[in-house]
Design a protein around this motif. Sequence first.
Motif, PDB file in Angstrom:
ATOM      1  N   LEU A   1       1.353   6.906  -6.713  1.00  0.00           N
ATOM      2  CA  LEU A   1       0.310   7.897  -6.972  1.00  0.00           C
ATOM      3  C   LEU A   1       0.794   9.306  -6.646  1.00  0.00           C
ATOM      4  O   LEU A   1       0.548  10.251  -7.401  1.00  0.00           O
ATOM      5  CB  LEU A   1      -0.945   7.562  -6.156  1.00  0.00           C
ATOM      6  N   ASP A   2       1.495   9.442  -5.529  1.00  0.00           N
ATOM      7  CA  ASP A   2       1.917  10.772  -5.086  1.00  0.00           C
ATOM      8  C   ASP A   2       3.029  11.353  -5.951  1.00  0.00           C
ATOM      9  O   ASP A   2       3.177  12.578  -6.035  1.00  0.00           O
ATOM     10  CB  ASP A   2       2.377  10.713  -3.622  1.00  0.00           C
ATOM     11  N   THR A   3       3.829  10.486  -6.579  1.00  0.00           N
ATOM     12  CA  THR A   3       4.959  10.966  -7.379  1.00  0.00           C
ATOM     13  C   THR A   3       4.659  10.940  -8.873  1.00  0.00           C
ATOM     14  O   THR A   3       5.559  11.156  -9.678  1.00  0.00           O
ATOM     15  CB  THR A   3       6.217  10.128  -7.096  1.00  0.00           C
ATOM     16  N   ARG A   4       3.404  10.683  -9.225  1.00  0.00           N
ATOM     17  CA  ARG A   4       3.042  10.658 -10.636  1.00  0.00           C
ATOM     18  C   ARG A   4       3.360  12.005 -11.290  1.00  0.00           C
ATOM     19  O   ARG A   4       2.991  13.069 -10.787  1.00  0.00           O
ATOM     20  CB  ARG A   4       1.549  10.340 -10.770  1.00  0.00           C
TER      21      ARG A   4
ATOM     22  N   ARG B   1      -9.125   9.384  -7.887  1.00  0.00           N
ATOM     23  CA  ARG B   1     -10.001   8.361  -7.319  1.00  0.00           C
ATOM     24  C   ARG B   1      -9.192   7.320  -6.533  1.00  0.00           C
ATOM     25  O   ARG B   1      -9.611   6.871  -5.462  1.00  0.00           O
ATOM     26  CB  ARG B   1     -10.788   7.651  -8.436  1.00  0.00           C
ATOM     27  N   MET B   2      -8.042   6.925  -7.058  1.00  0.00           N
ATOM     28  CA  MET B   2      -7.216   5.927  -6.367  1.00  0.00           C
ATOM     29  C   MET B   2      -6.653   6.486  -5.060  1.00  0.00           C
ATOM     30  O   MET B   2      -6.608   5.793  -4.048  1.00  0.00           O
ATOM     31  CB  MET B   2      -6.081   5.472  -7.292  1.00  0.00           C
ATOM     32  N   ARG B   3      -6.229   7.736  -5.087  1.00  0.00           N
ATOM     33  CA  ARG B   3      -5.729   8.363  -3.850  1.00  0.00           C
ATOM     34  C   ARG B   3      -6.804   8.394  -2.775  1.00  0.00           C
ATOM     35  O   ARG B   3      -6.547   8.151  -1.595  1.00  0.00           O
ATOM     36  CB  ARG B   3      -5.240   9.778  -4.146  1.00  0.00           C
ATOM     37  N   GLU B   4      -8.028   8.740  -3.185  1.00  0.00           N
ATOM     38  CA  GLU B   4      -9.135   8.756  -2.230  1.00  0.00           C
ATOM     39  C   GLU B   4      -9.341   7.381  -1.604  1.00  0.00           C
ATOM     40  O   GLU B   4      -9.696   7.273  -0.417  1.00  0.00           O
ATOM     41  CB  GLU B   4     -10.406   9.205  -2.935  1.00  0.00           C
ATOM     42  N   HIS B   5      -9.111   6.347  -2.386  1.00  0.00           N
ATOM     43  CA  HIS B   5      -9.378   4.987  -1.912  1.00  0.00           C
ATOM     44  C   HIS B   5      -8.291   4.465  -0.966  1.00  0.00           C
ATOM     45  O   HIS B   5      -8.592   3.841   0.044  1.00  0.00           O
ATOM     46  CB  HIS B   5      -9.525   4.045  -3.099  1.00  0.00           C
TER      47      HIS B   5
ATOM     48  N   LEU C   1       0.829  -1.202   0.000  1.00  0.00           N
ATOM     49  CA  LEU C   1       0.000   0.000   0.000  1.00  0.00           C
ATOM     50  C   LEU C   1       0.862   1.250   0.000  1.00  0.00           C
ATOM     51  O   LEU C   1       0.560   2.228  -0.698  1.00  0.00           O
ATOM     52  CB  LEU C   1      -0.927  -0.004   1.218  1.00  0.00           C
ATOM     53  N   ASP C   2       1.950   1.231   0.776  1.00  0.00           N
ATOM     54  CA  ASP C   2       2.860   2.379   0.790  1.00  0.00           C
ATOM     55  C   ASP C   2       3.481   2.587  -0.587  1.00  0.00           C
ATOM     56  O   ASP C   2       3.643   3.727  -1.047  1.00  0.00           O
ATOM     57  CB  ASP C   2       3.961   2.173   1.838  1.00  0.00           C
TER      58      ASP C   2
ATOM     59  N   THR D   1       2.891  14.947 -13.572  1.00  0.00           N
ATOM     60  CA  THR D   1       1.816  15.602 -14.310  1.00  0.00           C
ATOM     61  C   THR D   1       2.197  15.755 -15.775  1.00  0.00           C
ATOM     62  O   THR D   1       3.320  16.151 -16.096  1.00  0.00           O
ATOM     63  CB  THR D   1       1.519  16.976 -13.702  1.00  0.00           C
ATOM     64  N   GLY D   2       1.260  15.410 -16.670  1.00  0.00           N
ATOM     65  CA  GLY D   2       1.517  15.550 -18.088  1.00  0.00           C
ATOM     66  C   GLY D   2       2.239  14.376 -18.709  1.00  0.00           C
ATOM     67  O   GLY D   2       2.602  14.417 -19.886  1.00  0.00           O
ATOM     68  N   PHE D   3       2.443  13.318 -17.929  1.00  0.00           N
ATOM     69  CA  PHE D   3       3.132  12.128 -18.422  1.00  0.00           C
ATOM     70  C   PHE D   3       2.261  10.901 -18.205  1.00  0.00           C
ATOM     71  O   PHE D   3       1.368  10.885 -17.352  1.00  0.00           O
ATOM     72  CB  PHE D   3       4.468  11.925 -17.682  1.00  0.00           C
ATOM     73  N   SER D   4       2.546   9.847 -18.973  1.00  0.00           N
ATOM     74  CA  SER D   4       1.843   8.583 -18.792  1.00  0.00           C
ATOM     75  C   SER D   4       2.174   7.992 -17.427  1.00  0.00           C
ATOM     76  O   SER D   4       3.090   8.452 -16.737  1.00  0.00           O
ATOM     77  CB  SER D   4       2.223   7.606 -19.907  1.00  0.00           C
ATOM     78  N   LEU D   5       1.426   6.966 -17.054  1.00  0.00           N
ATOM     79  CA  LEU D   5       1.603   6.327 -15.745  1.00  0.00           C
ATOM     80  C   LEU D   5       2.841   5.433 -15.724  1.00  0.00           C
ATOM     81  O   LEU D   5       3.340   5.009 -16.773  1.00  0.00           O
ATOM     82  CB  LEU D   5       0.370   5.494 -15.403  1.00  0.00           C
ATOM     83  N   GLU D   6       3.293   5.142 -14.522  1.00  0.00           N
ATOM     84  CA  GLU D   6       4.348   4.147 -14.359  1.00  0.00           C
ATOM     85  C   GLU D   6       3.832   2.791 -14.841  1.00  0.00           C
ATOM     86  O   GLU D   6       2.629   2.494 -14.783  1.00  0.00           O
ATOM     87  CB  GLU D   6       4.764   4.050 -12.890  1.00  0.00           C
ATOM     88  N   ALA D   7       4.743   1.940 -15.305  1.00  0.00           N
ATOM     89  CA  ALA D   7       4.376   0.650 -15.914  1.00  0.00           C
ATOM     90  C   ALA D   7       3.480  -0.220 -15.035  1.00  0.00           C
ATOM     91  O   ALA D   7       2.559  -0.866 -15.562  1.00  0.00           O
ATOM     92  CB  ALA D   7       5.644  -0.106 -16.305  1.00  0.00           C
ATOM     93  N   PRO D   8       3.686  -0.306 -13.700  1.00  0.00           N
ATOM     94  CA  PRO D   8       2.838  -1.210 -12.907  1.00  0.00           C
ATOM     95  C   PRO D   8       1.347  -0.925 -13.021  1.00  0.00           C
ATOM     96  O   PRO D   8       0.526  -1.842 -12.876  1.00  0.00           O
ATOM     97  CB  PRO D   8       3.331  -0.990 -11.473  1.00  0.00           C
ATOM     98  N   PHE D   9       0.978   0.320 -13.294  1.00  0.00           N
ATOM     99  CA  PHE D   9      -0.448   0.632 -13.429  1.00  0.00           C
ATOM    100  C   PHE D   9      -1.071  -0.046 -14.646  1.00  0.00           C
ATOM    101  O   PHE D   9      -2.285  -0.195 -14.721  1.00  0.00           O
ATOM    102  CB  PHE D   9      -0.656   2.144 -13.511  1.00  0.00           C
ATOM    103  N   TYR D  10      -0.259  -0.452 -15.588  1.00  0.00           N
ATOM    104  CA  TYR D  10      -0.749  -1.136 -16.784  1.00  0.00           C
ATOM    105  C   TYR D  10      -0.497  -2.642 -16.758  1.00  0.00           C
ATOM    106  O   TYR D  10      -1.050  -3.368 -17.590  1.00  0.00           O
ATOM    107  CB  TYR D  10      -0.075  -0.558 -18.037  1.00  0.00           C
TER     108      TYR D  10
END
Length: 450
Positions: A47-50, A444-448, A40-41, A52-61
Amino acid sequence: MSWVTARIKVQHTSREMELTAVNLAPTKRGFPAGFSEERLDETRQLLDTRRTGFSLEAPFYTDDHLFNLDMQAIFGQSWVFACSVAEIPEPGDYVTLDYGPYSLIVLRTDDGGVNVLHNVCRHRGARVLTADNGTTGNLVCGYHSWTYSPEGDLIHASAPGEMEFDKACYSLKRAHGKIVAGLVFLCLAEEPPADFDDTARIFEPYVAPHELAKTKVAYQQNIVEEANWKLVMENNRECYHCDGHPELACALFPTWGLTDETIPPHLEDVWDRNQQAQASLEYRCRRYGLPYEVVEELDTRVAGIRISRESLDGQGESFSADGRRLVKKLLGDLPDFRLGRCSMHLQPNSWFHLLGDHVVTFTVLPINAHRTLVRTTWLVADDAVEGVDYDLETLTHTWKQTNLQDKNFVELCQRGAMSPVYEQGPYMKSEYQVEAFINWYVTRMREHVG
C-alpha cells in the motif's frame, strides 16, 4: 413478488460463498485468519509503495488473503448499495444479497423503511431465506423451523421435551440500512461512516425527481464475471475502451472523460456535437430547476461520489440506436424526455443511469478473489405496460450487450494479472477516475491496517 431475471453462467450459491472465503474470521488483532504480522507488514508495504497513476500490484487482484481483507476493510465498513425500493415495494418484500462470506436479508418494513439482517440462523447457522427475493411475514429457517419476526427477534424455537431458554439472546444479527431517494443501502460496520449523510444530500436532488418509489422492475440480469471486483469497478470508471461498445456508442458520446486537450482528431466532430448537446441540456435543466452540475468527490470522502447530468447523442432521450425514448411513460414528475442521463458513481460497488423514461442500476457483489457478480436492474414507471409502453428486448438491448462486452474486457485483465510477467501499467489522462477509485481504495485499506 416476482420479476424477470436472467443469469449468465451459474449464479453463485450460498455454499460457494462459504467455501471461497472461509478465512475471514478475525484473529485476536481483528484481521482475517492467515494474516500474520509478516503478512500485514507485506500488505502495508504494498500500500505504501503503490505507484501513483499506475494500476495495483498483482496480489490485489489475485490473492485470497487480500480479498478477505477487502471484505473486512471495504465491504465490511462501507455503505454498500443493495437494491432499489422498486425491488421491495411492499411490507414483507425482501431481497437477499451474498458477497464475500456475508449473506444479508434486506426486508421492507410496515413503516416504509428497511431491516437488514444477517441471513444466518442462530441455531446452527443455516441460511434462513434461500430465495433471491420474495415476500414473507415471519422468517422461518427451513432446517429446524426456528422462527424470527421481521425485526429479527426469535419468536419460536420449541420442541417436545426441550428446556426453555432465553430467546432474547438469539435474535438474528442486524446491520444498518437506510433508503435515500428510493435507493437502499446497507452497512455492516458497528459504527458506519458518518459522511454518508453528506453524500446523500449531494445525490438526493438529482435522483429524487425520477421518483423511484413509483417504478417497477422490468428486468434484472445477473452476470458472474471471472475477475476481481476492483477490475470490474476500474472498467466502469473510464471510457478509454468505449470503442468496444458499439451499441452504447449510439447514444453515449465516446468522448466521455476527454477534454479539449485530449480529444483525438477522429473524434473532433463528435466532441463538437457533444458540446452543443450539453449546452442545450443545461438550458433545459435550468428551465426545469433540475441540478446538472458535475460533483466529483471520488477519493476526497469516505462515501466517494461522482454525479452529473450529461447529454446523450441523437434525440438525447435514452440508450437507443437513435437516442429516442424506449418507454412511452415519463418517470416521476419529470417535464421532458430530453434530459440525457443522470450518471452517478458511488464507492465501493455501484453506478446508475437515470433517464427520463427508465433507470438502470448496477450492483457489484464480490464472490472471491477472481469472481464477481454484476447485477443490472432496469426500472420503468409502475404504470408502464410491457408490449404497449415498451418492448423489453429493445429496452434492455444496449446494456445487455455492453455488460457482456465489459465481462470480456475485465476477464482479459484478470488473466493478465495472474501472469508471472504482469507489472503495473500507467493510467491515461482519460482514466483519471480509475486513479481516483484506486486512491480511494488504498486510503481505506491503509486506514484499516494501520
